[in-house]
Enzyme design. Structure first.
Site, mmCIF file in Angstrom:
data_model
loop_
_atom_site.group_PDB
_atom_site.id
_atom_site.type_symbol
_atom_site.label_atom_id
_atom_site.label_comp_id
_atom_site.label_asym_id
_atom_site.label_seq_id
_atom_site.Cartn_x
_atom_site.Cartn_y
_atom_site.Cartn_z
ATOM 1 N N SER A 146 67.496 39.306 -46.769
ATOM 2 C CA SER A 146 67.204 38.677 -48.057
ATOM 3 C C SER A 146 67.714 39.562 -49.175
ATOM 4 C CB SER A 146 65.694 38.478 -48.213
ATOM 5 O OG SER A 146 65.360 38.052 -49.529
ATOM 6 N N TYR A 159 56.695 41.164 -48.209
ATOM 7 C CA TYR A 159 57.973 40.581 -47.811
ATOM 8 C C TYR A 159 59.116 41.548 -48.101
ATOM 9 C CZ TYR A 159 61.745 37.158 -47.376
ATOM 10 O OH TYR A 159 62.891 36.482 -46.993
ATOM 11 N N LYS A 163 61.856 43.417 -45.480
ATOM 12 C CA LYS A 163 63.308 43.246 -45.585
ATOM 13 C C LYS A 163 64.016 44.560 -45.919
ATOM 14 C CE LYS A 163 63.337 38.904 -44.537
ATOM 15 N NZ LYS A 163 63.908 38.449 -43.251
#
Length: 254
Positions: A146, A159, A163
Site C-alpha cells: 500500500s 494498518y 505495511k
C-alpha cells in the site's frame, strides 16, 4: 546493427499462486496472470466467490483452479504449499484493515491485522521461496502492499505498521534469495475502487479528500494494478527485486 528486443511480458508455461483471489485486486491479478498464459491457482477463504472467479477465467479459455484457503491459518498454508508443485509467480493480495485512532486500538484488532497482513505474508513468502529453491526455479514473489507502507494515515496506525513492516521484510528477503534467482517486490496502490472500499467511496467528503491527495486527480481502478503485477511477474523485470512499485497517482510524491 541488431537492435535489442523488449523482454516478453508473457507467462506461458508458468505456475502462479494468487491469494485473496476471490474479489477486488486479487481477482484482477488472477485474471491478468491467466490472460498472459499462466496457470493460476486462485486462493481465498470464500469458496463460492472463488469458484466464480475461476469459472470466469476458464470461460475465457484461460487456465485456473481454486484453492480454498485461510491464509492466517499457518498450518493450512503450509499443507497447501507442500501439496502444490513449485510456483514461478506468487502474488499475495490477501489483507485486511481495522481502522481506528491509535488510542482506541484493541489488542484483538492489532493481532487480527498483523496475523494476516504480516505474519501470513512472511510465511507465504518463505514457503514459496523454499519450493522454488528446491525445484531450482527462478521465481517472482509480489506482495500487494500500500502507499500506506510509505506514509502515515489518520486512524491507520495498525494498518500502516503492517505495511511498513512488509516493505522492510521484502528488502531483507530480496537480499537472501537473490543468488537463487528469486525476486521479491511490492506493489503499493492508492485507494482502489473495489467491493471492500465501497463504504469509503460512498462518503463525498472522503472522496474529495482522496482526489485532492492523488495528484492525477482520480480514484484508482483494479486495472491500474494489473499491469504492474504483470511487469513484476514477467521477464521484463528480471533485474528488479527488493523494491516497491508505487501505483498511487503521486500520493507519496510530496
Amino acid at each position: 546493427m541488431a537492435l535489442p528486443r523488449t523482454p516478453s511480458f508473457r507467462l506461458d508455461g508458468r505456475r502462479a499462486l494468487v491469494t485473496g483471489a476471490s474479489s477486488g485486486i486479487g481477482a484482477a491479478c488472477a485474471a491478468a496472470l491467466a490472460e498472459q498464459g499462466a496457470h493460476v491457482v486462485c486462493a481465498a477463504r470464500g469458496a463460492d466467490r472463488l469458484a466464480e472467479v475461476v469459472e470466469e477465467i476458464t470461460r475465457r479459455g484461460e487456465d485456473a483452479e481454486a484453492l480454498p484457503l485461510d491464509m492466517a491459518d499457518l498450518d493450512a498454508l503450509t499443507v497447501a504449499l507442500d501439496a502444490q508443485p513449485a510456483f514461478d509467480v506468487v502474488v499475495n493480495s490477501a489483507g485486511m484493515a481495522r481502522h481506528s485512532p491509535a488510542l482506541d486500538t484493541t489488542p484483538e484488532d492489532f493481532d487480527a491485522v498483523m496475523s494476516l497482513n504480516l505474519r501470513a505474508a512472511y510465511f507465504l513468502s518463505a514457503g514459496a521461496a523454499r519450493g522454488m529453491i528446491a525445484a531450482g526455479r527462478r521465481g517472482s514473489i509480489i506482495h500487494v502492499s500500500s502507499q500506506m507502507g510509505h506514509v502515515g494515515g489518520i486512524d491507520r496506525a495498525v494498518y500502516c505498521a503492517s505495511k511498513h513492516a512488509i516493505e522492510g521484510m521484502v528488502k531483507s528477503m530480496a537480499l537472501e534469495w537473490g543468488r537463487s534467482g528469486i525476486r521479491i517486490n511490492t506493489v503499493c496502490p492508492t485507494f482502489i475502487r473495489t467491493p471492500l472500499t465501497e463504504a469509503t467511496f460512498a462518503d463525498p467528503d472522503r472522496v474529495r479528500w482522496i482526489e485532492e491527495k492523488i495528484k492525477l486527480g482520480r480514484i484508482g481502478e483494479v486495472e491500474d494494478i494489473m499491469g504492474a503485477v504483470i511487469y513484476l511477474a514477467s521477464d521484463a523485470s528480471s533485474l528488479v527485486t527488493g523494491t516497491a512499485m508505487m501505483v498511487d497517482g503521486g500520493w507519496t510524491a510530496d
